[in-house]
Design a protein around this motif. Structure first.
Motif, mmCIF file in Angstrom:
data_model
loop_
_atom_site.group_PDB
_atom_site.id
_atom_site.type_symbol
_atom_site.label_atom_id
_atom_site.label_comp_id
_atom_site.label_asym_id
_atom_site.label_seq_id
_atom_site.Cartn_x
_atom_site.Cartn_y
_atom_site.Cartn_z
ATOM 1 N N GLU A 1 0.820 -1.213 0.000
ATOM 2 C CA GLU A 1 0.000 0.000 0.000
ATOM 3 C C GLU A 1 0.855 1.265 0.000
ATOM 4 O O GLU A 1 0.536 2.241 -0.693
ATOM 5 N N ARG B 1 -15.359 -4.745 4.084
ATOM 6 C CA ARG B 1 -15.047 -3.851 5.208
ATOM 7 C C ARG B 1 -15.948 -4.206 6.389
ATOM 8 O O ARG B 1 -17.132 -4.474 6.234
ATOM 9 N N GLN C 1 -13.579 -0.070 8.764
ATOM 10 C CA GLN C 1 -12.297 -0.205 8.063
ATOM 11 C C GLN C 1 -12.143 0.902 7.023
ATOM 12 O O GLN C 1 -13.037 1.126 6.204
ATOM 13 N N ASP D 1 -9.961 3.071 3.821
ATOM 14 C CA ASP D 1 -9.313 2.721 2.560
ATOM 15 C C ASP D 1 -7.792 2.707 2.676
ATOM 16 O O ASP D 1 -7.112 2.110 1.836
ATOM 17 N N SER D 2 -7.247 3.381 3.691
ATOM 18 C CA SER D 2 -5.795 3.404 3.874
ATOM 19 C C SER D 2 -5.475 3.434 5.359
ATOM 20 O O SER D 2 -6.314 3.798 6.185
ATOM 21 N N THR D 3 -4.241 3.046 5.680
ATOM 22 C CA THR D 3 -3.774 2.981 7.065
ATOM 23 C C THR D 3 -2.654 3.990 7.276
ATOM 24 O O THR D 3 -1.713 4.037 6.470
ATOM 25 N N HIS E 1 -2.264 -2.911 10.321
ATOM 26 C CA HIS E 1 -2.843 -2.632 8.999
ATOM 27 C C HIS E 1 -4.335 -2.938 9.019
ATOM 28 O O HIS E 1 -4.750 -4.043 9.359
ATOM 29 N N SER F 1 -6.600 -1.453 6.394
ATOM 30 C CA SER F 1 -7.212 -0.989 5.158
ATOM 31 C C SER F 1 -8.101 -2.049 4.518
ATOM 32 O O SER F 1 -7.857 -3.258 4.633
#
Length: 360
Positions: A106, A324, A333, A335-337, A346, A348
């Motif tokens: 990612e 999710r 959840q 879309d990004s971490t 993590h 995402s």
């Protein structure tokens, strides 16, 4: 203290059941080889920092010490099994570094540490005694504040717990797993199981439990298993960042990565885990279509993953499945971490590739 030898891992780790991370000690459970709510002991993931110690139960002692107890106590294996009330709990254990490989993809880097895919998570039935009952046998003082379990492996792993978590009903010292004697790689003769917390807190091969009246800093809550990076201020005298307690909210699809399926109606299953919280919903999205609700098929109580399933009429071609989870704290959840130096936590939404054709 017993004599301790070392010889790597004991149980077989066949590739049809387990994923090799390349460390020689850490093996994950293949998601497509999880069938029931409980993961079989033969395929339950293994996370170790040193070779599995060989411990003779006849010589083993669990020492309870520290300035937070009125008297030191030494318990043998038979004491543990016969002198305290028995309890069994079903709980999920997940490594804080689970999905580190996906996190690296990612953000476009390779993180140091065990190269976990989606496989460092599992649920088992753990049988033993409440840690609280053991501590009470030593007499907990009024100013006790932390409990520090210590392992008998080569690194003598230690991970402090606040007293309240140590005294919880579902924090136990387990000597059995899935109805059988605890296997060597999973902590024989006894291990801690800390409900809803990262796997590193569930210390294996217990040899000592110290009860302290002051905050205790060790490598596992100052250097490792901490969040390091922007937005994560250092905590304590030596800590590089805040210590991790619960693992990230996440979901798991019970398919290989990438997956290949035959065309036609499919039932796709998976799991979601929210640490000490409860999973309340799981949604899914195929390609660019709208999000839809999956069906949760197990309760997903705090400390245990929830199982879910969805129905899909799979059409030939290349597809992406996104899943999710949400929990009873209002977390969903993302879309990004946010980046952290060690690639932990993590959470995402993953884009799971699926190829649908006549010859999966």
């Amino acid at each position: 203290m017993p004599n301790v030898d070392r010889h790597g891992l004991v149980k077989p780790t066949p590739p049809d059941l387990m994923e090799d991370t390349g460390s020689g000690l850490d093996y994950g459970t293949r998601p497509d080889r999880m069938f029931g709510d409980i993961v079989g002991t033969d395929r339950f993931f293994v996370r170790s920092h040193a070779d599995t110690p060989v411990i003779d139960a006849a010589d083993w002692k669990l020492q309870i010490t520290g300035d937070g107890v009125r008297q030191a106590v030494s318990l043998g294996y038979n004491d543990l099994r016969t002198n305290f009330p028995l309890t069994s709990i079903v709980r999920t254990i997940e490594c804080a570094g689970n999905r580190r490989v996906q996190f690296g993809l990612e953000v476009g880097q390779t993180f140091e540490g065990t190269q976990w895919g989606r496989t460092a998570i599992g649920t088992a039935e753990w049988t033993g005694v409440r840690l609280r009952d053991l501590l009470e046998s030593a007499g907990i003082t009024a100013d006790a504040s932390e409990v520090v379990p210590e392992s008998l492996d080569a690194i003598r792993a230690r991970r402090p717990l606040p007293l309240a978590k140590a005294l919880a009903d579902d924090t136990i010292v387990a000597w059995a797993m899935n109805g059988e004697e605890l296997p060597p790689d999973h902590g024989f003769p006894a291990r801690l199981v800390v409900s809803g917390w990262l796997g590193a807190a569930s210390i294996k091969w217990l040899g000592r439990i110290d009860v302290a009246t002051q905050h205790v800093e060790v490598p596992w809550n100052t250097i490792d298993y901490v969040m390091i990076g922007p937005g994560y201020p250092a905590a304590g005298d030596q800590a590089r960042g805040p210590a991790i307690t619960e693992p990230a909210l996440s979901s798991l699809v019970e398919l290989p990565w990438p997956a290949r399926l035959c065309p036609g109606p499919q039932i796709i299953r998976g799991r979601a885990f929210a640490g000490e919280a409860r999973v309340t919903s799981v949604d899914y999205r195929i390609d660019d279509h709208a999000w839809q609700s999956a069906t949760i098929t197990s309760s997903g109580e705090p400390g245990v993953w929830a199982r879910w399933q969805l129905r899909w009429d799979a059409q030939p071609g290349e597809h992406v499945l996104r899943v999710r989870a949400a929990d009873d704290r209002g977390r969903v959840q993302p879309d990004s971490t946010p980046w952290n130096e060690l690639g932990y936590m993590h959470e995402s939404v993953l884009a799971h590739p699926i190829s649908v054709g006549d010859n999966p």
